[in-house]
Write a protein that holds these residues in place. Structure first.
Motif, PDB file in Angstrom:
ATOM      1  N   LEU A  64       0.821  -1.216   0.000  1.00 31.15           N
ATOM      2  CA  LEU A  64       0.000   0.000   0.000  1.00 31.15           C
ATOM      3  C   LEU A  64       0.854   1.265   0.000  1.00 31.15           C
ATOM      4  CD1 LEU A  64      -2.874  -1.040   2.402  1.00 31.15           C
ATOM      5  CD2 LEU A  64      -3.133  -0.306   0.036  1.00 31.15           C
ATOM      6  N   ARG A  65       2.059   1.134   0.531  1.00 34.80           N
ATOM      7  CA  ARG A  65       2.986   2.289   0.520  1.00 34.80           C
ATOM      8  C   ARG A  65       3.798   2.324  -0.778  1.00 34.80           C
ATOM      9  NH1 ARG A  65       4.440   1.108   6.059  1.00 34.80           N
ATOM     10  NH2 ARG A  65       6.479   0.418   5.338  1.00 34.80           N
ATOM     11  N   GLY A  66       3.548   1.321  -1.665  1.00 29.62           N
ATOM     12  CA  GLY A  66       4.280   1.257  -2.936  1.00 29.62           C
ATOM     13  C   GLY A  66       5.676   0.711  -2.772  1.00 29.62           C
ATOM     14  N   GLN A 125      -5.404   7.733   1.312  1.00 28.26           N
ATOM     15  CA  GLN A 125      -5.009   9.095   0.985  1.00 28.26           C
ATOM     16  C   GLN A 125      -4.866   9.275  -0.537  1.00 28.26           C
ATOM     17  OE1 GLN A 125      -1.413  10.139   3.042  1.00 28.26           O
ATOM     18  NE2 GLN A 125      -0.951  11.823   1.658  1.00 28.26           N
ATOM     19  N   THR A 126      -4.283   8.268  -1.181  1.00 30.70           N
ATOM     20  CA  THR A 126      -4.014   8.391  -2.632  1.00 30.70           C
ATOM     21  C   THR A 126      -5.090   7.697  -3.476  1.00 30.70           C
ATOM     22  OG1 THR A 126      -2.547   6.499  -2.392  1.00 30.70           O
ATOM     23  CG2 THR A 126      -1.507   8.656  -2.468  1.00 30.70           C
ATOM     24  N   PRO A 162      -7.928  10.716   4.415  1.00 32.53           N
ATOM     25  CA  PRO A 162      -8.716  10.778   3.169  1.00 32.53           C
ATOM     26  C   PRO A 162      -8.725  12.142   2.494  1.00 32.53           C
ATOM     27  CG  PRO A 162     -10.172  10.746   5.064  1.00 32.53           C
ATOM     28  CD  PRO A 162      -8.791  10.551   5.588  1.00 32.53           C
ATOM     29  N   THR A 163      -8.361  13.180   3.254  1.00 34.12           N
ATOM     30  CA  THR A 163      -8.427  14.523   2.660  1.00 34.12           C
ATOM     31  C   THR A 163      -7.048  15.095   2.340  1.00 34.12           C
ATOM     32  OG1 THR A 163      -8.467  15.433   4.884  1.00 34.12           O
ATOM     33  CG2 THR A 163     -10.613  15.128   3.802  1.00 34.12           C
ATOM     34  N   THR A 223      -5.919  10.849  10.833  1.00 32.33           N
ATOM     35  CA  THR A 223      -5.776  12.165  10.202  1.00 32.33           C
ATOM     36  C   THR A 223      -5.028  13.143  11.086  1.00 32.33           C
ATOM     37  OG1 THR A 223      -7.032  13.941   9.130  1.00 32.33           O
ATOM     38  CG2 THR A 223      -8.004  12.999  11.106  1.00 32.33           C
ATOM     39  N   HIS A 224      -4.481  14.180  10.466  1.00 31.34           N
ATOM     40  CA  HIS A 224      -4.073  15.333  11.258  1.00 31.34           C
ATOM     41  C   HIS A 224      -4.597  16.596  10.600  1.00 31.34           C
ATOM     42  CE1 HIS A 224      -0.344  14.217   8.887  1.00 31.34           C
ATOM     43  NE2 HIS A 224      -0.707  15.364   8.346  1.00 31.34           N
ATOM     44  N   ASP A 225      -5.628  16.378   9.763  1.00 32.02           N
ATOM     45  CA  ASP A 225      -6.251  17.493   9.056  1.00 32.02           C
ATOM     46  C   ASP A 225      -7.312  18.126   9.966  1.00 32.02           C
ATOM     47  OD1 ASP A 225      -7.608  19.180   7.379  1.00 32.02           O
ATOM     48  OD2 ASP A 225      -7.819  17.736   5.741  1.00 32.02           O
ATOM     49  N   GLU A 226      -7.152  19.391  10.236  1.00 30.21           N
ATOM     50  CA  GLU A 226      -8.080  20.111  11.122  1.00 30.21           C
ATOM     51  C   GLU A 226      -9.513  20.050  10.613  1.00 30.21           C
ATOM     52  OE1 GLU A 226      -8.154  21.397  14.099  1.00 30.21           O
ATOM     53  OE2 GLU A 226      -6.117  20.646  14.399  1.00 30.21           O
TER      54      GLU A 226
END
Lengths: 401, 238
Positions: free
Chosen positions: A396-398, B94-95, B172-173, B203-206
């Motif tokens: 998953l990290r490639g 994420q990707t 995810p963002t 996450t660490h997205d506010e």
């Protein structure tokens, strides 16, 4: 398994041009292997058929001293026709051929020849012996006519510069060692693909040759009709040579030519398999994240190995389909129309004729398909096996370890 | 009735790092009940993704236990673990991790294909999922033809199409702009509310944190804080 197959097909089609290039190269390999094998099979079959038709029949009895590769053996290679074979000869199941050495004197030259006596009424060999029938009827059984009727093949006619109706002096030595000579008249010239009944040979009626050589009721070879069982396993003074034995040279020649050709298509096959291997390796590197995703979606590592192997193997399946689409009509036409042989090919010693017709047997096609499928599966499995040790979190990290 | 879908007991995960062992998770004890909208927050290397991987059966713990749907993951064979992922766990990355050769429809269809449902049932579920994320009209587009936000929406559709008990979303963002981030967060909140799916974020997205109902702060592999947030703290886009 069905799901994996469905996915593999989807992935393969989705890969687009890359897939089709591999498939095209592999399909060419299929067609070239089948075509070249078919040519050699056709070559062997055609030569065997011609030799069987005009020379070997269904097998031969050779007088013990006879050795086709030793001209010096001809002098002693004659014996009375054995009792066991008289009945088959009388019933048309066998025919006797007597061979002696002689010398022809065309246009003041001399030409060593083999003089062969054949029964003008025989129908076992596809030689134009019937040409001798009316002419030989005129002569007394015990008498040697002043002009002996004879026929020769085109090669012999060309070497001796003989034409139909020509007369030429023939000198020979009888079984008592006495020399004699007569004029022979060329009745006709026949065309054959089989060199061994043509070059350096003169065919005359058997009973005349027997009288000339003082070898009454003797023969050198007795040829059986096709599909006639050998009347006796052991005949004193004679050796039975089966058709398989007589055709062994052709079989060996075809086998050696096939091996030679195999090198070419092995290189082609190697290149195609290398392309698939390369595609598989690249695919694994490029799709490493995808592999991780597949695991996260519920596939086991074993299923992923199977999926990648299937993708590789499907190249061969698609190639077989593509090869069938363009190869089947192409090879069918090739099998029907044949391949024109250059005149020089005659000197190679293979009885092929003017056109070579390849033979594509089901065994050849199925065998080739299975071989390529198997090899493609192996080269697809080799890189895919690495995936069985892959950690999904790394994937998953490639990351590929 | 026990509503717990995930439970970890003294969960430890270490990785070899040269001669030493890097402790990614250190005796983590957490429980999640059905329908939670929770997030693991903390700096890089705090163990957020490791926790999701362990819960998602993509990795195995060094010690301790993980129970998903009451099943101790340690006792599962690779095939059973795959079965669990296939039926009960959805992942969002994420990707995006979409299959590039498949259309949006085929990407969403993929998990259902593994569940061997009938084609009509699959079609219904795929279109329903695409409608949830507002991409029914882009069903035939390939990922390369979609924007980042649209790709993540397809990934969400793929994660929820089989109606899993748990959705694990790892940053995810992180690859999205603010507008798209809010869009997909709104979708996930709605899915959580309507379908009662359990969402766990790393996450660490506010922006994400503001939507969470429960915030678990990890620090050096340990749970530093576990707090319930006011549902009204979420900020809706637009």
């Amino acid at each position: 398994m069905r799901v994996l197959l469905k996915l593999a097909i989807r992935n393969l089609i989705g890969a687009g041009l890359r897939t089709w290039l591999n498939v095209l190269v592999l399909s060419l390999t299929f067609v070239i292997i089948i075509a070249s094998q078919g040519i050699y099979r056709g070559m062997g079959d055609q030569a065997a058929q011609s030799l069987t038709d005009v020379e070997y029949g269904g097998g031969q009895y050779w007088q013990n001293a006879y050795d086709p590769y030793d001209p010096l053996s001809i002098q002693d290679a004659h014996a009375p026709i054995p009792e066991e074979l008289k009945q088959p000869i009388a019933s048309g199941q066998a025919t006797a051929i007597l061979t002696i050495q002689g010398t022809l004197y065309p246009q003041g030259r001399f030409l060593p020849v083999l003089v062969k006596g054949i029964d003008p009424a025989q129908t076992i060999l596809k030689l134009p012996s019937s040409w001798l029938q009316s002419e030989s009827m005129l002569s007394d059984e015990a008498m040697i006519p002043d002009e002996i009727p004879a026929f020769v093949g085109t090669r012999m006619a060309s070497t001796a510069r003989l034409n139909p109706g020509d007369t030429v002096i023939l000198r020979w030595r009888d079984s008592y060692g006495a020399f004699d000579a007569r004029t022979i008249r060329i009745i006709q010239i026949f065309r054959t693909t089989v060199q061994s009944v043509d070059s350096g040979q003169v065919w005359i009626p058997l009973h005349i040759l027997q009288a000339m050589a003082r070898m009454e009721n003797e023969a050198t070879i007795i040829t059986l009709a096709r599909n006639t069982p050998s009347p006796a396993a052991e005949i004193p003074g004679w050796h039975f040579k089966s058709l398989k034995y007589l055709l062994r040279d052709i079989d060996q020649l075809v086998a050696s030519k096939t091996i030679g050709a195999s090198i070419i298509y092995l290189v082609l096959l190697f290149m195609s398999l290398l392309a698939i291997f390369d595609t598989q390796v690249l695919s694994i590197f490029r799709r490493i994240k995808e592999i991780g995703t597949l695991v996260s979606l519920g596939l086991t590592r074993r299923q992923i190995v199977l999926l990648f192997t299937l993708e590789g193997t499907l190249h061969a399946v698609l190639a077989a389909v593509l090869a069938a689409i363009y190869g089947f009509p192409l090879l069918s036409k090739f099998a029907r129309t044949g391949w024109g042989m250059p005149q020089a090919f005659d000197s190679y010693g293979l009885a092929l004729g003017e056109r070579l017709f390849p033979v594509f047997r089901a065994g050849l096609v199925i065998g080739t398909v299975i071989l390529i499928m198997l090899l493609t599966t192996i080269v697809s499995l080799m890189p895919a096996r690495r995936l069985s040790h892959l950690k999904p979190t790394d994937a998953l990290r490639g990351k590929l370890q | 009735m026990d509503n717990t879908v995930i439970q970890t007991i003294d969960l430890v995960k270490t990785y070899p790092m040269g001669l030493h062992q890097l402790v990614a998770l250190n005796k983590v004890n957490l429980s999640f009940v059905r329908g939670e909208f929770a997030g693991l927050v903390g700096p890089s290397g705090s163990g957020k993704t490791t926790f999701l991987n362990l819960v998602g059966t993509l990795d195995s713990p060094t010690s301790g236990q993980v129970k998903v749907m009451g099943i101790n993951l340690e006792e599962l064979s690779p095939l059973q673990a795959a079965q669990l992922r296939k039926q009960h766990i959805g992942f969002i990355f994420q990707t995006f991790n979409l299959f590039p050769v498949y259309t949006a429809y085929e990407n969403v269809d993929f998990p259902l294909l593994l569940l061997t449902l009938s084609s009509s049932e699959r079609r219904r579920l795929v279109m329903e999922a695409l409608e949830w994320v507002g991409l029914a009209d882009r069903a035939n587009s390939r990922p390369a033809q979609l924007s980042g936000g649209e790709c993540q929406r397809v990934a969400i559709a793929r994660a929820i199409v089989k109606k899993p008990s748990i959705v694990l979303a790892d940053e995810p963002t992180a690859n999205l702009d603010a507008e798209n981030s809010y869009k997909i967060l709104d979708i996930m909140v709605e899915l959580n509310r309507e379908l009662r799916l359990t969402f766990i974020f790393a996450t660490h997205d506010e922006k994400v944190i503001r939507y969470l109902h429960r915030k678990i702060t990890l620090f050096d592999g340990k749970v530093a804080r576990d707090e319930r947030l006011e549902p009204g703290a979420a900020v809706t886009a637009g």
